[in-house]
Write a protein that holds these residues in place. Structure first.
Motif, PDB file in Angstrom:
ATOM      1  N   GLY A  64      -6.733 -51.398  23.761  1.00 26.44           N
ATOM      2  CA  GLY A  64      -6.505 -50.647  24.993  1.00 26.44           C
ATOM      3  C   GLY A  64      -6.272 -49.172  24.726  1.00 26.44           C
ATOM      4  O   GLY A  64      -6.803 -48.299  25.431  1.00 26.44           O
ATOM      5  N   ILE A  65      -5.492 -48.880  23.688  1.00 21.96           N
ATOM      6  CA  ILE A  65      -5.230 -47.480  23.330  1.00 21.96           C
ATOM      7  C   ILE A  65      -6.495 -46.796  22.843  1.00 21.96           C
ATOM      8  O   ILE A  65      -6.828 -45.677  23.266  1.00 21.96           O
ATOM      9  N   LEU A  66      -7.233 -47.459  21.956  1.00 21.48           N
ATOM     10  CA  LEU A  66      -8.458 -46.864  21.421  1.00 21.48           C
ATOM     11  C   LEU A  66      -9.504 -46.659  22.519  1.00 21.48           C
ATOM     12  O   LEU A  66     -10.182 -45.620  22.566  1.00 21.48           O
ATOM     13  N   HIS A  67      -9.641 -47.637  23.406  1.00 24.08           N
ATOM     14  CA  HIS A  67     -10.617 -47.527  24.490  1.00 24.08           C
ATOM     15  C   HIS A  67     -10.288 -46.353  25.404  1.00 24.08           C
ATOM     16  O   HIS A  67     -11.190 -45.602  25.828  1.00 24.08           O
ATOM     17  N   LYS A  68      -9.003 -46.189  25.690  1.00 24.69           N
ATOM     18  CA  LYS A  68      -8.578 -45.075  26.543  1.00 24.69           C
ATOM     19  C   LYS A  68      -8.877 -43.731  25.872  1.00 24.69           C
ATOM     20  O   LYS A  68      -9.383 -42.795  26.511  1.00 24.69           O
ATOM     21  N   ASP A  69      -8.572 -43.636  24.576  1.00 24.45           N
ATOM     22  CA  ASP A  69      -8.843 -42.391  23.850  1.00 24.45           C
ATOM     23  C   ASP A  69     -10.338 -42.088  23.801  1.00 24.45           C
ATOM     24  O   ASP A  69     -10.757 -40.926  23.973  1.00 24.45           O
ATOM     25  N   GLY A 116     -12.382 -38.912  25.561  1.00 24.35           N
ATOM     26  CA  GLY A 116     -12.952 -37.965  24.615  1.00 24.35           C
ATOM     27  C   GLY A 116     -11.959 -37.379  23.640  1.00 24.35           C
ATOM     28  O   GLY A 116     -12.181 -36.290  23.111  1.00 24.35           O
ATOM     29  N   ARG A 117     -10.854 -38.076  23.359  1.00 33.17           N
ATOM     30  CA  ARG A 117      -9.859 -37.537  22.420  1.00 33.17           C
ATOM     31  C   ARG A 117      -9.550 -38.534  21.303  1.00 33.17           C
ATOM     32  O   ARG A 117      -8.440 -38.549  20.769  1.00 33.17           O
ATOM     33  N   PHE A 118     -10.554 -39.323  20.960  1.00 33.27           N
ATOM     34  CA  PHE A 118     -10.366 -40.271  19.870  1.00 33.27           C
ATOM     35  C   PHE A 118     -10.204 -39.531  18.553  1.00 33.27           C
ATOM     36  O   PHE A 118     -10.947 -38.607  18.238  1.00 33.27           O
ATOM     37  N   GLU A 148      -3.354 -54.748   9.310  1.00 29.54           N
ATOM     38  CA  GLU A 148      -3.751 -53.423   8.825  1.00 29.54           C
ATOM     39  C   GLU A 148      -5.188 -53.416   8.331  1.00 29.54           C
ATOM     40  O   GLU A 148      -5.908 -52.429   8.502  1.00 29.54           O
ATOM     41  N   GLN A 149      -5.629 -54.498   7.703  1.00 30.45           N
ATOM     42  CA  GLN A 149      -7.030 -54.578   7.296  1.00 30.45           C
ATOM     43  C   GLN A 149      -7.939 -54.577   8.523  1.00 30.45           C
ATOM     44  O   GLN A 149      -9.022 -53.971   8.509  1.00 30.45           O
ATOM     45  N   PHE A 150      -7.491 -55.227   9.581  1.00 25.87           N
ATOM     46  CA  PHE A 150      -8.249 -55.228  10.828  1.00 25.87           C
ATOM     47  C   PHE A 150      -8.299 -53.828  11.426  1.00 25.87           C
ATOM     48  O   PHE A 150      -9.339 -53.399  11.939  1.00 25.87           O
ATOM     49  N   TYR A 151      -7.190 -53.088  11.303  1.00 24.49           N
ATOM     50  CA  TYR A 151      -7.129 -51.750  11.895  1.00 24.49           C
ATOM     51  C   TYR A 151      -7.937 -50.727  11.106  1.00 24.49           C
ATOM     52  O   TYR A 151      -8.210 -49.636  11.604  1.00 24.49           O
ATOM     53  N   ILE A 152      -8.291 -51.061   9.890  1.00 27.28           N
ATOM     54  CA  ILE A 152      -9.199 -50.184   9.152  1.00 27.28           C
ATOM     55  C   ILE A 152     -10.596 -50.258   9.750  1.00 27.28           C
ATOM     56  O   ILE A 152     -11.308 -49.257   9.865  1.00 27.28           O
ATOM     57  N   VAL A 153     -10.970 -51.464  10.167  1.00 24.82           N
ATOM     58  CA  VAL A 153     -12.329 -51.696  10.666  1.00 24.82           C
ATOM     59  C   VAL A 153     -12.453 -51.392  12.150  1.00 24.82           C
ATOM     60  O   VAL A 153     -13.427 -50.769  12.593  1.00 24.82           O
ATOM     61  N   LEU A 154     -11.458 -51.808  12.957  1.00 21.77           N
ATOM     62  CA  LEU A 154     -11.586 -51.749  14.410  1.00 21.77           C
ATOM     63  C   LEU A 154     -11.859 -50.348  14.960  1.00 21.77           C
ATOM     64  O   LEU A 154     -12.788 -50.174  15.766  1.00 21.77           O
ATOM     65  N   PRO A 155     -11.073 -49.313  14.598  1.00 26.41           N
ATOM     66  CA  PRO A 155     -11.349 -47.985  15.187  1.00 26.41           C
ATOM     67  C   PRO A 155     -12.757 -47.487  14.881  1.00 26.41           C
ATOM     68  O   PRO A 155     -13.430 -46.925  15.758  1.00 26.41           O
ATOM     69  N   ALA A 209      -9.047 -56.593  26.387  1.00 22.30           N
ATOM     70  CA  ALA A 209      -8.833 -55.179  26.678  1.00 22.30           C
ATOM     71  C   ALA A 209     -10.107 -54.487  27.144  1.00 22.30           C
ATOM     72  O   ALA A 209     -10.057 -53.518  27.909  1.00 22.30           O
ATOM     73  N   LEU A 210     -11.269 -54.996  26.702  1.00 23.77           N
ATOM     74  CA  LEU A 210     -12.550 -54.392  27.085  1.00 23.77           C
ATOM     75  C   LEU A 210     -13.139 -55.010  28.342  1.00 23.77           C
ATOM     76  O   LEU A 210     -14.256 -54.679  28.723  1.00 23.77           O
TER      77      LEU A 210
END
Length: 671
Positions: free
Chosen positions: A48-53, A57-59, A142-149, A207-208
């Motif tokens: 949700g946070i990443l999608h909003k960013d 346009g501020r990712f 954390e391994q997931f968060y390396i890939v997801l963004p 979230a999507l």
């Protein structure tokens, strides 16, 4: 994203079962599924946070990892540092080295890989005293968060149908991989990110907007109720025996998904309960509570000398965990989350994170290099602690060795290989391997010799596999190779069979011992395994068949009754008792050992009726009426059920004193 109190309440539903399960509170045997609920929540919130960013346009990767660092690292560093400090005071050297290595892996967000490598099974006894075991789930996230963004950034701007199709496809692949791997590779499936990604992926898809909205209030309420029911069912009915994650993980994960989705649609009755002050308060401190509870429980276990905490001590550990969690949330989490002008800047956050990780890594490396500083221990503690290393050096290299590779020797006084005698074959599982030093001593005194063939977790029973083991078929192949050797040679007129018979016959582990049940199954049995309920029948029929086949070759068979199981690591308990005055658990009595071995002994007694079969037992030598665990201050066991070298050399010569006739190179009758 708009703040939702019900999500903090759901965090409480996730963390409380984990804490109560680890504390051994009845009714929460499946409490470990709380971690899976956390995975779904994390996937939902972070996406949700990443999608909003991205939409605005501020990712920024720097901003994303700044948030993660503020959220995760300060409290984690405090807990790891506290565990290391407590370990120096309370742990024996090998335990401290294990803690240091796990701390180093935690700093690298690779503790899931480390615990897979070092303990194999999350439910095994070897994992129960690992203060940082619970950090495996942080590593997965954390391994997931390396890939997801990076994945979302790469997909953003592409057609929505293609994006969602790709993400749904990845989740399905991860789920199918988990279902498949949970059978043949249960440990890898439990610990590794690829088989857990679908759980976080459910939150990502929610979230999507993959799951459609619903205006039917009754349907939304029903889905919310089914979600909370699914979680409660998993918590109450699952256990260490449940194949997990695989299909079983779908119940708590879809339960969490249902609660997150229904809370988006309307304020359901379940959401109102989750949004009440108590669940929300627990949810706010849930991260710190998760971090603190497990080390506290581990150190309570060490101090009390038992894995199964009494109710009063378990309650005290839970209360202390809540106190530490609140202090950690108030004094560590909240200050580091504040941003300038009243909080800490991004630069200082990153600098502090690097400095903290570096310091803890260096400390951990020094502890490892110095082998846990054994010099800090008093002499009597060192004497007890040495028992954990009092293991025959050949055990590792001889385990699973096949005749074609040359079996390991039981050495007598032979001066050269040409003079070696093959009087005795010792055949069995790791309990047979633990007898090796004692038989060495006995054979040497009688100027005889032989060989040993053993494989861990593989009792010497032809055609039987351990379906709870990752490579269960190896037992069948190993035992078949040993039998083929006996059929094709004239050596080894005496065959000694030794194994952990009570575990094989019952399937259930010693009371208080964690770990997966030992499930026997016949190789040629086409129906599904009956679980531990089928163990006794298989053990009886196939063990007796094995003895008959050995006897048909003209050999004499000696059966070693099960070595008394103690239920706790003897060297560590003795060492901790002498180091920190930890309570020494009561050893089992002769009556308890006989009760535990009743099923196995009934089968061994049938085999003993054959004139060519002899039974020997360590039970009357060790348990009279309470089982001895040390002699002259030295442990007789190297862990909870294997004799140490000292124990084997003390017990085996007495146990086998009448083993061999004057001429053992003669078969009892032609083969």
């Amino acid at each position: 994203m708009e703040y939702r109190k019900d999500i903090d309440g759901l965090r409480a539903i996730a963390v409380l079962p984990v804490v109560l399960y680890h504390a051994g509170i009845p009714g929460f045997s499946g409490g470990f599924v709380g971690v899976d609920i956390f995975f779904v929540i994390s996937g939902f919130l972070i996406t949700g946070i990443l999608h909003k960013d991205l939409a605005e346009g501020r990712f920024s990767l720097a901003t994303f990892y700044e948030r993660r660092a503020r959220r995760i690292l300060p409290a984690l560093f405090v807990v790891v540092a506290t565990c290391l400090a407590a370990g120096v005071l309370l742990l024996l050297p090998d335990m401290l080295v294990g803690l240091a290595r796990s701390a180093l892996a935690t700093m690298m967000f690779a503790s899931n890989v480390w615990f897979w490598f070092s303990t194999s099974d999350y439910f095994a006894p070897s994992a129960d005293l690992e203060p940082l075991l619970h950090t495996w789930s942080l590593a997965v996230e954390e391994q997931f968060y390396i890939v997801l963004p990076l994945l979302l950034w790469w997909l953003y701007g592409k057609p929505r149908r293609a994006v969602l199709g790709a993400l749904v496809g990845l989740c399905i692949f991860s789920f199918l991989l988990s279902v498949w791997a949970t059978g043949p590779y249960p440990q890898e499936s439990f610990y590794f990110a690829p088989t857990r990604a679908w759980e976080l992926g459910l939150g990502v898809l929610l979230a999507l907007g993959v799951f459609p909205a619903c205006r039917n209030a009754y349907l939304v309420e029903a889905i919310a109720l089914s979600g909370i029911a699914a979680i409660f069912i998993a918590v109450a009915l699952y256990s260490a025996a449940t194949p997990f994650p695989g299909i079983a993980a779908a119940l708590p994960c879809f339960g969490a998904l249902a609660l997150l989705w229904s809370g988006e649609q309307r304020q359901t009755a379940v959401a109102r309960i989750l949004s009440s002050p108590v669940p929300v308060a627990i949810g706010l401190v849930s991260y710190s509570l998760y971090l603190w509870h497990w080390p506290i429980i581990v150190y309570f276990r060490l101090t009390l000398g038992t894995l199964d905490l009494p109710y009063a001590q378990a309650s005290l550990a839970i209360g202390l965990s809540f106190a530490c969690a609140f202090a950690s949330w108030r004094l560590v989490e909240r200050p580091f989350r504040r941003r300038p002008p009243i909080g800490i800047s991004r630069q200082r956050i990153f600098a502090s994170a690097l400095a903290g990780a570096a310091v803890l890594s260096v400390v951990s490396a020094v502890v490892d290099l110095r082998e846990g500083f054994p010099e800090r221990l008093p002499q009597d503690v060192r004497l007890a602690y040495a028992g954990s290393r009092d293991i025959d050096a050949r055990r590792g290299r001889c385990d699973g060795k096949l005749p074609k590779d040359g079996l390991c020797r039981i050495e007598g006084e032979a001066s050269s290989p040409s003079d070696r005698r093959n009087d005795v074959l010792l055949w069995g599982d790791s309990h047979a391997g633990a007898l090796l030093s004692g038989l060495d001593f006995l054979m040497d005194g009688r100027k005889r010799g032989g060989a040993v063939a053993f494989k861990g977790a593989c009792p010497p029973i032809l055609g039987v596999q351990r379906v709870d083991q990752k490579h269960s078929g190896d037992c069948v192949a190993f035992n078949a190779a040993i039998m083929a050797m006996l059929e094709q040679s004239d050596d080894f007129p005496i065959v000694v069979l030794s194994a952990r018979w009570p575990l094989a016959a019952n399937g259930k582990r010693y009371p208080g011992e964690t770990g997966r049940p030992a499930i026997l199954d016949r190789l040629d049995f086409e129906e599904a395994s009956l679980g531990t309920a089928g163990n006794y029948a298989i053990f009886k029929s196939e063990f007796l068949r094995t003895v008959r086949e050995i006897r048909d070759t003209g050999r004499r068979v000696v059966i070693v009754d099960g070595i008394p199981e103690i239920g706790w690591s003897v060297p560590h308990a003795l060492g901790l008792h002498r180091l920190i005055d930890a309570d020494l658990p009561p050893p089992p009595t002769r009556q308890a050992v006989d009760a535990r071995s009743a099923k196995a002994n009934s089968v061994l007694a049938i085999a003993d009726e054959d004139l060519g079969v002899q039974r020997v037992s360590a039970v009357p030598l060790l348990c009279n009426p309470v089982c001895a665990v040390e002699k002259n201050g030295i442990p007789l066991y190297s862990d909870d059920d294997h004799l140490s070298v000292y124990g084997a050399m003390t017990i085996v010569p007495r146990m086998f004193k009448d083993l061999m006739p004057s001429d053992t190179n003669r078969r009892l009758r032609p083969g």
